[in-house]
Design a protein around this motif. Structure first.
Motif, PDB file in Angstrom:
ATOM      1  N   GLN A 107       0.808  -1.320  -0.125  1.00 35.82           N
ATOM      2  CA  GLN A 107      -0.035  -0.054   0.030  1.00 35.82           C
ATOM      3  C   GLN A 107       0.884   1.134  -0.052  1.00 35.82           C
ATOM      4  OE1 GLN A 107      -0.084  -2.242   2.692  1.00 35.82           O
ATOM      5  NE2 GLN A 107      -2.072  -3.046   2.970  1.00 35.82           N
ATOM      6  N   LYS A 108       0.301   2.447  -0.373  1.00 36.12           N
ATOM      7  CA  LYS A 108       0.924   3.629  -0.442  1.00 36.12           C
ATOM      8  C   LYS A 108       0.073   4.631   0.356  1.00 36.12           C
ATOM      9  CE  LYS A 108       3.535   3.429  -4.645  1.00 36.12           C
ATOM     10  NZ  LYS A 108       3.838   3.927  -6.040  1.00 36.12           N
ATOM     11  N   VAL A 109       0.733   5.583   0.869  1.00 36.83           N
ATOM     12  CA  VAL A 109      -0.022   6.721   1.540  1.00 36.83           C
ATOM     13  C   VAL A 109       0.849   7.893   1.255  1.00 36.83           C
ATOM     14  CG1 VAL A 109      -0.336   8.028   3.811  1.00 36.83           C
ATOM     15  CG2 VAL A 109      -0.515   5.264   3.783  1.00 36.83           C
ATOM     16  N   ASN A 110      -0.232   8.786   0.218  1.00 39.38           N
ATOM     17  CA  ASN A 110       0.247   9.971  -0.002  1.00 39.38           C
ATOM     18  C   ASN A 110       1.214   9.805  -1.186  1.00 39.38           C
ATOM     19  OD1 ASN A 110      -1.370  11.564   1.608  1.00 39.38           O
ATOM     20  ND2 ASN A 110       0.120  11.732   3.152  1.00 39.38           N
ATOM     21  N   GLY A 111       1.080   8.493  -2.050  1.00 41.29           N
ATOM     22  CA  GLY A 111       1.782   8.237  -2.992  1.00 41.29           C
ATOM     23  C   GLY A 111       3.378   7.742  -2.643  1.00 41.29           C
ATOM     24  N   GLU A 112       3.414   7.400  -1.325  1.00 34.87           N
ATOM     25  CA  GLU A 112       4.739   6.771  -0.730  1.00 34.87           C
ATOM     26  C   GLU A 112       4.645   5.412  -0.197  1.00 34.87           C
ATOM     27  OE1 GLU A 112       6.224   9.784   1.717  1.00 34.87           O
ATOM     28  OE2 GLU A 112       7.193  10.657   0.039  1.00 34.87           O
ATOM     29  N   TYR A 113       5.333   4.579  -0.417  1.00 38.37           N
ATOM     30  CA  TYR A 113       5.482   3.042   0.285  1.00 38.37           C
ATOM     31  C   TYR A 113       5.817   3.344   1.800  1.00 38.37           C
ATOM     32  CZ  TYR A 113       5.525   0.596  -4.228  1.00 38.37           C
ATOM     33  OH  TYR A 113       5.441  -0.008  -5.386  1.00 38.37           O
ATOM     34  N   LEU A 114       5.271   2.394   2.434  1.00 39.83           N
ATOM     35  CA  LEU A 114       5.511   2.471   3.860  1.00 39.83           C
ATOM     36  C   LEU A 114       6.551   1.885   4.579  1.00 39.83           C
ATOM     37  CD1 LEU A 114       1.676   1.841   4.847  1.00 39.83           C
ATOM     38  CD2 LEU A 114       2.783   4.055   4.245  1.00 39.83           C
ATOM     39  N   PHE A 115       7.771   2.731   4.499  1.00 43.30           N
ATOM     40  CA  PHE A 115       9.033   2.381   5.079  1.00 43.30           C
ATOM     41  C   PHE A 115       9.499   3.543   5.963  1.00 43.30           C
ATOM     42  CE2 PHE A 115      10.053   3.430   1.044  1.00 43.30           C
ATOM     43  CZ  PHE A 115      11.250   4.642   1.147  1.00 43.30           C
ATOM     44  N   TYR A 116      10.255   3.329   6.862  1.00 45.28           N
ATOM     45  CA  TYR A 116      10.855   4.320   7.650  1.00 45.28           C
ATOM     46  C   TYR A 116      11.851   5.048   7.245  1.00 45.28           C
ATOM     47  CZ  TYR A 116      12.398   6.270  12.110  1.00 45.28           C
ATOM     48  OH  TYR A 116      13.159   7.158  13.015  1.00 45.28           O
ATOM     49  N   ARG A 117      11.769   6.405   7.277  1.00 43.30           N
ATOM     50  CA  ARG A 117      12.613   7.447   6.834  1.00 43.30           C
ATOM     51  C   ARG A 117      13.491   7.876   7.877  1.00 43.30           C
ATOM     52  NH1 ARG A 117       8.588   6.027   3.220  1.00 43.30           N
ATOM     53  NH2 ARG A 117       8.843   7.043   1.127  1.00 43.30           N
ATOM     54  N   GLU A 118      14.464   7.221   8.171  1.00 48.02           N
ATOM     55  CA  GLU A 118      15.472   7.220   9.397  1.00 48.02           C
ATOM     56  C   GLU A 118      16.053   8.706   9.181  1.00 48.02           C
ATOM     57  OE1 GLU A 118      18.130   7.369  12.600  1.00 48.02           O
ATOM     58  OE2 GLU A 118      18.761   7.560  10.382  1.00 48.02           O
ATOM     59  N   PRO A 119      16.007   9.413  10.247  1.00 45.38           N
ATOM     60  CA  PRO A 119      16.481  10.748  10.259  1.00 45.38           C
ATOM     61  C   PRO A 119      17.822  11.064   9.842  1.00 45.38           C
ATOM     62  CG  PRO A 119      14.929  10.339  12.272  1.00 45.38           C
ATOM     63  CD  PRO A 119      15.280   9.240  11.579  1.00 45.38           C
ATOM     64  N   ILE A 120      18.868  10.437  10.403  1.00 49.79           N
ATOM     65  CA  ILE A 120      20.141  10.368  10.146  1.00 49.79           C
ATOM     66  C   ILE A 120      20.327   9.983   8.229  1.00 49.79           C
ATOM     67  CG2 ILE A 120      22.719   9.383  10.461  1.00 49.79           C
ATOM     68  CD1 ILE A 120      21.822   9.219  13.257  1.00 49.79           C
ATOM     69  N   LEU A 121      19.665   9.005   8.006  1.00 50.31           N
ATOM     70  CA  LEU A 121      19.947   8.569   6.662  1.00 50.31           C
ATOM     71  C   LEU A 121      19.531   9.814   5.709  1.00 50.31           C
ATOM     72  CD1 LEU A 121      19.231   4.800   6.672  1.00 50.31           C
ATOM     73  CD2 LEU A 121      21.349   5.782   6.264  1.00 50.31           C
TER      74      LEU A 121
END
Length: 548
Positions: free
Chosen positions: A153-167
């Motif tokens: 599934q996507k939310v607001n056009g994005e796949y649901l994975f964690y966007r790690e702040p440092i990365l």
């Protein structure tokens, strides 16, 4: 990372939810004003739903009142709710003063086990979920299932994975996001053709219901493809725990290097402080108890890290996947026999053990048989005497299998950082199909990016590791817990990866101690092609029988 307003509710829904959850917008919140029967049913349904817990509560419990009798069970008319909440808040404040006095005056930590809470932690990474579930005693977690829920599934056009702040603020940002998107694209793209392939290989039997067949087919397909999901994939968790469990969990999360765990710790403390404030107050980062604990943990880890750098470089490194029995007690059989007899006499354990050492194999077998012959199924748990035999297994297998086996609580386990050094698992159903190349290509691409990131950010790089990659961990487990694990996880409905591990651990134990083979009589060593089918059909049959 998703923002806190990932779910949208109407003003009326928000007012309703406020009665039953501590927060209507944060992705961490606790339940309140609900009886145990509803909380248990809600959490049970949670693991197999794509909805957040609040949406699930509204849609399937509150709005479905004719079937759930929600208002009758809750027992409070909505118009009286505000008055009830005021009374509950006053009660919590009174309880806090009492428990604070007990804790401060007597230092009795067991007080923390007299109260508990249901906590929802939503849209956190699968890796964070494992770190949370490392704290097993006193808590009961449920996690969103990868075999019942599609993760494309996507939310607001994005796949649901964690966007790690440092990365996301590093030079690796684009590589990380693009690789995760590629893994999800491949996962999504392979669902239809793999469904067709498996459906062709295992056509529906006319005697099996369509509902059961469809559920088993979906589980098989998603079991095959879950290896493409990165460890940063977002999941939902429901946790019931007592106060002591939550206090130690927040302590540990606050001491983690990863920003995600620190954020979950902060939010968990905020929400639990609304329900069981006395039990979690010492896990506040400003409290002297937490500061002392954090200093201890930091000192210990720093010293061990220095020693590891000195000595571990001299060790050989095995890369071969599999299960090894690395340690066991050669006197385990006589210890178990002595423990089986102990409560039936007036002799000391040492005396009984010495007597058992003098018995013949036939005489020992008679004692062990008496301890298991009457057992009719795996749910009839063996006597605690089996806990006197202990084993240590080292396992190199895929992260997906680790996620399933990791949930067992009565054992000691530890894993190393996720990496891509030990190869990856290719499901047999994908091998020798036109889609094997796409599956392997996606995993190899992920390894290239992981290797690049991990050279500088080894902990953050774990988020990109797909579940198919093998990791190394160990189990230190007693015979009683091992029996339960192997018989449960070898069942036909299980994933082939962890079924193989459970079967292998049972075999290795029986080879090392033939006398213990009698305790593994409900281990299923067979292979199954559409493993969920029988269980899904039994579920349908049971539902139909209730309607008669």
């Amino acid at each position: 990372m998703l923002t806190d307003d990932y779910e949208e509710f109407t003003e009326s829904q928000i007012q309703t939810l406020k009665r039953y959850v501590t927060n209507t917008s944060s992705h961490v919140f606790a339940l309140r004003n609900l009886p145990e029967v509803i909380k248990g049913a809600l959490f049970s349904r949670y693991s197999r739903s794509s909805l957040g817990l609040r949406s699930l509560l509204l849609k399937e419990f509150i709005s479905n009142n004719d079937e759930t009798a929600f208002e009758d069970i809750v027992g409070v008319a909505f118009k009286e709710e505000e008055k009830q909440q005021t009374h509950q808040s006053e009660a919590i404040r009174k309880a806090q003063a009492f428990y604070d006095r007990i804790l401060d005056g007597y230092g009795d930590d067991s007080i923390g086990e007299l109260g508990g809470a249901h906590l929802a932690i939503e849209n956190v990474s699968m890796m964070a979920a494992k770190l949370i579930e490392d704290h097993r005693i006193g808590g009961s977690p449920l996690e969103k299932s990868t075999r019942y829920i599609y993760f494309d599934q996507k939310v607001n056009g994005e796949y649901l994975f964690y966007r790690e702040p440092i990365l996301m603020t590093s030079a690796y940002r684009d590589s990380y996001v693009q690789t995760c998107n590629m893994l999800f694209d491949t996962y999504s793209r392979l669902i239809p053709p793999m469904t067709a392939i498996i459906e062709q290989r295992f056509p529906k039997d006319p005697s099996i219901s369509k509902t059961a067949y469809t559920a088993a087919l979906r589980a098989k397909v998603l079991d095959c493809l879950r290896g493409l999901l990165p460890a940063g994939t977002l999941t939902n968790m429901g946790i019931y725990g007592n106060g002591r469990f939550f206090e130690h969990l927040i302590h540990r999360m606050n001491c983690q290097n990863l920003a995600e765990l620190q954020d979950i710790a902060k939010r968990s403390h905020q929400e639990l402080s609304k329900i069981i404030p006395s039990f979690v107050r010492r896990s506040d980062p400003t409290h002297r108890t937490h500061q002392s604990y954090a200093q201890f943990l930091e000192t210990m880890q720093s010293e061990l890290r220095l020693i590891a750098e000195q000595y571990l470089g001299k060790c050989d490194r095995s890369l071969q996947p599999g299960v090894r029995l690395v340690s066991s007690d050669p006197e385990a059989v006589t210890k178990v026999a002595a423990a089986l007899l102990f409560s039936l006499g007036d002799k000391g354990f040492a005396d009984i053990w010495n007597q058992c050492k003098r018995l013949s194999d036939e005489e020992l077998a008679r004692i062990l048989d008496a301890g298991c012959n009457a057992r009719e199924n795996r749910r009839q748990k063996s006597p605690r005497a089996l806990e006197h035999a202990e084993f240590t297994f080292e396992i190199i297998s895929d992260f997906g299998a680790y996620r399933d086996l990791h949930r067992h609580r009565i054992l000691t386990q530890e894993r190393q950082l996720l990496c891509c050094d030990y190869g990856f698992y290719i499901p047999p159903e994908i091998q020798n199909t036109p889609y094997e190349e796409a599956y392997c290509h996606a995993l190899n691409q992920a390894k290239e990016v992981f290797d690049l990131i991990s050279s500088e950010l080894p902990e953050e790089a774990q988020y990109i590791v797909p579940m198919a990659y093998n990791i190394r961990w160990y189990f230190h487990v007693n015979l009683r817990a091992l029996q339960w694990l192997c018989e449960l996880r070898s069942a036909p409905a299980g994933h082939p990866s962890y079924r193989h591990i459970a079967q292998t651990m049972a075999r290795l134990t029986c080879e090392a101690f033939p006398a213990f083979e009698r305790f593994f009589k409900f281990v299923d060593y067979e292979g199954y092609e559409l493993g969920r089918l029988d269980q899904e059909q039994r579920k349908i049959d049971k539902q139909q029988s209730l309607l008669i």
